[in-house]
Scaffold this active site. Structure first.
Site, mmCIF file in Angstrom:
data_model
loop_
_atom_site.group_PDB
_atom_site.id
_atom_site.type_symbol
_atom_site.label_atom_id
_atom_site.label_comp_id
_atom_site.label_asym_id
_atom_site.label_seq_id
_atom_site.Cartn_x
_atom_site.Cartn_y
_atom_site.Cartn_z
ATOM 1 N N ARG A 128 116.153 49.953 97.239
ATOM 2 C CA ARG A 128 115.653 51.245 97.768
ATOM 3 C C ARG A 128 116.288 52.356 96.944
ATOM 4 N NH1 ARG A 128 117.550 54.964 101.580
ATOM 5 N NH2 ARG A 128 115.924 56.045 102.776
ATOM 6 N N SER B 115 107.869 49.639 108.560
ATOM 7 C CA SER B 115 108.758 50.312 109.525
ATOM 8 C C SER B 115 107.972 50.721 110.757
ATOM 9 C CB SER B 115 109.308 51.615 108.937
ATOM 10 O OG SER B 115 109.977 51.378 107.761
ATOM 11 N N LYS C 281 119.902 57.768 105.547
ATOM 12 C CA LYS C 281 118.483 58.137 105.339
ATOM 13 C C LYS C 281 118.330 59.593 105.761
ATOM 14 C CE LYS C 281 113.852 56.820 107.043
ATOM 15 N NZ LYS C 281 113.010 57.176 105.887
HETATM 16 C C1 LIG Z 1 114.139 46.951 106.744
HETATM 17 C C2 LIG Z 1 113.742 48.375 106.646
HETATM 18 N N1 LIG Z 1 113.341 49.013 107.755
HETATM 19 C C3 LIG Z 1 112.985 50.309 107.694
HETATM 20 C C4 LIG Z 1 113.018 50.986 106.496
HETATM 21 C C5 LIG Z 1 112.584 52.432 106.389
HETATM 22 O O1 LIG Z 1 111.361 52.541 105.648
HETATM 23 P P1 LIG Z 1 110.621 53.974 105.574
HETATM 24 O O2 LIG Z 1 110.355 54.424 106.948
HETATM 25 O O3 LIG Z 1 109.471 53.850 104.653
HETATM 26 O O4 LIG Z 1 111.713 54.914 104.917
HETATM 27 P P2 LIG Z 1 112.339 54.809 103.453
HETATM 28 O O5 LIG Z 1 113.267 53.643 103.418
HETATM 29 O O6 LIG Z 1 111.223 54.618 102.469
HETATM 30 O O7 LIG Z 1 113.059 56.099 103.265
HETATM 31 C C6 LIG Z 1 113.442 50.287 105.352
HETATM 32 N N2 LIG Z 1 113.498 50.884 104.138
HETATM 33 N N3 LIG Z 1 113.788 48.985 105.454
HETATM 34 C C1 LIG Z 2 116.698 52.880 105.208
HETATM 35 C C2 LIG Z 2 116.764 53.217 106.639
HETATM 36 N N1 LIG Z 2 115.653 53.200 107.432
HETATM 37 C C3 LIG Z 2 115.910 53.562 108.685
HETATM 38 C C4 LIG Z 2 114.879 53.668 109.745
HETATM 39 O O1 LIG Z 2 115.202 54.121 110.847
HETATM 40 O O2 LIG Z 2 113.735 53.313 109.467
HETATM 41 S S1 LIG Z 2 117.545 53.879 108.957
HETATM 42 C C5 LIG Z 2 117.908 53.554 107.343
HETATM 43 C C6 LIG Z 2 119.279 53.650 106.773
HETATM 44 C C7 LIG Z 2 120.198 52.518 107.218
HETATM 45 O O3 LIG Z 2 121.441 52.679 106.618
HETATM 46 P P1 LIG Z 2 122.827 52.401 107.390
HETATM 47 O O4 LIG Z 2 122.903 50.937 107.604
HETATM 48 O O5 LIG Z 2 123.864 52.878 106.413
HETATM 49 O O6 LIG Z 2 122.818 53.226 108.626
#
Ligand SMILES: Cc1ncc(COP(=O)(O)OP(=O)(O)O)c(N)n1
Ligand SMILES: Cc1nc(C(=O)O)sc1CCOP(=O)(O)O
Ligand SMILES: [Mg+2]
Length: 221
Positions: free
Chosen positions: A44, A115, A144
């Site tokens: 990512r 997601s 995020k």
């Molecule tokens: C395993 C997993 N779950 C949720 C997310 C979040 O995806 P998204 O809502 O498209 O946000 P971004 O990651 O693109 O900022 C994820 N990456 N992985």
């Molecule tokens: C990539 C991402 N997606 C989210 C969602 O809610 O869809 S939260 C998230 C970040 C997760 O990072 P951490 O384990 O450091 O909290």
């Protein structure tokens, strides 16, 4: 499409990362994390300081080569073109990204994760198109920028209760201390960034997370 039993095994401890999350070379972080027990990896590469173009592709290829060596699938976040260029194992998309049916048409049998943030979004997901759901944020996260309000493990329970057949992984603020609550609420696995990439000892932190995941027999629960 991948069978659900295999998908659930891959989801058990899912590392999500990009160069901005890592204090050292991301490919080495991936290798250490796999040695510690990570079962799937997502590349990512996001944010103001993220790599672009050839530099992004070069890093994706290096991470993929580590994953291949250990037979761990690599999922690409958002970027279907990159997935196809490097022939990774799958893609993760969000509600605001390219629609799932269009992505499925482009990727064939590769893994497709989506997601969801509410039971309604899970209900509207075509289970024939998608291989797993990423449900979050479960807890507050700083990884995020545009994360929504955290809804707690209860959100997983609510999504399970509408009878979604898809494997699910919880994401957002998950630590070893919170792992059991997330799994007991219905997740098949944990997706983490900072709990692994922020650790001084990547392998040891991953091992601690892996050991905190309870084994649940869903038939008896
Ligand atoms: C395993 C997993 N779950 C949720 C997310 C979040 O995806 P998204 O809502 O498209 O946000 P971004 O990651 O693109 O900022 C994820 N990456 N992985
Ligand atoms: C990539 C991402 N997606 C989210 C969602 O809610 O869809 S939260 C998230 C970040 C997760 O990072 P951490 O384990 O450091 O909290
Ligand atoms: Mg996305």
């Amino acid at each position: 499409m991948i069978n659900q039993r295999q998908m659930k095994e891959y989801l058990r401890l899912y590392l999500v990362l990009g160069s901005v999350n890592c204090k050292t070379d991301p490919a080495s972080v991936v290798e250490e994390a796999i040695r510690g027990g990570v079962t799937m990896v997502q590349f990512r590469e996001k944010g103001r300081h993220a790599l672009k173009g050839e530099a992004k592709k070069e890093l994706a290829i290096r991470i993929h080569s580590v994953c291949r060596r250990f037979k761990v699938p690599l999922i690409i976040n958002d970027d279907v073109d990159l997935l196809l260029e490097i022939d990774a194992e799958g893609i993760h998309i969000g509600q605001e990204d390219e629609p799932a049916h269009e992505v499925r048409a482009r990727i064939g049998d590769k893994i497709l994760g989506l997601s969801v943030h509410t039971p309604r979004e899970a209900e509207l997901t075509a289970a024939q198109q998608v291989d797993y759901l990423g449900v979050g944020p479960i807890y507050p996260t700083t990884s995020k920028e545009d994360a929504r309000q955290p809804r707690g493990p209860e959100m997983l329970r609510e999504i399970r209760s509408i009878g979604t057949p898809l494997p699910m992984v919880g994401i957002g603020g998950i630590s070893a201390e919170r792992a059991a609550d997330v799994i007991r609420a219905g997740a098949d696995g944990l997706a983490v960034i900072s709990a692994i990439t922020g650790a001084e000892d990547i392998c040891q932190a991953t091992r601690k997370l892996a050991e905190a995941i309870p084994v649940i027999d869903r038939h008896n629960s």
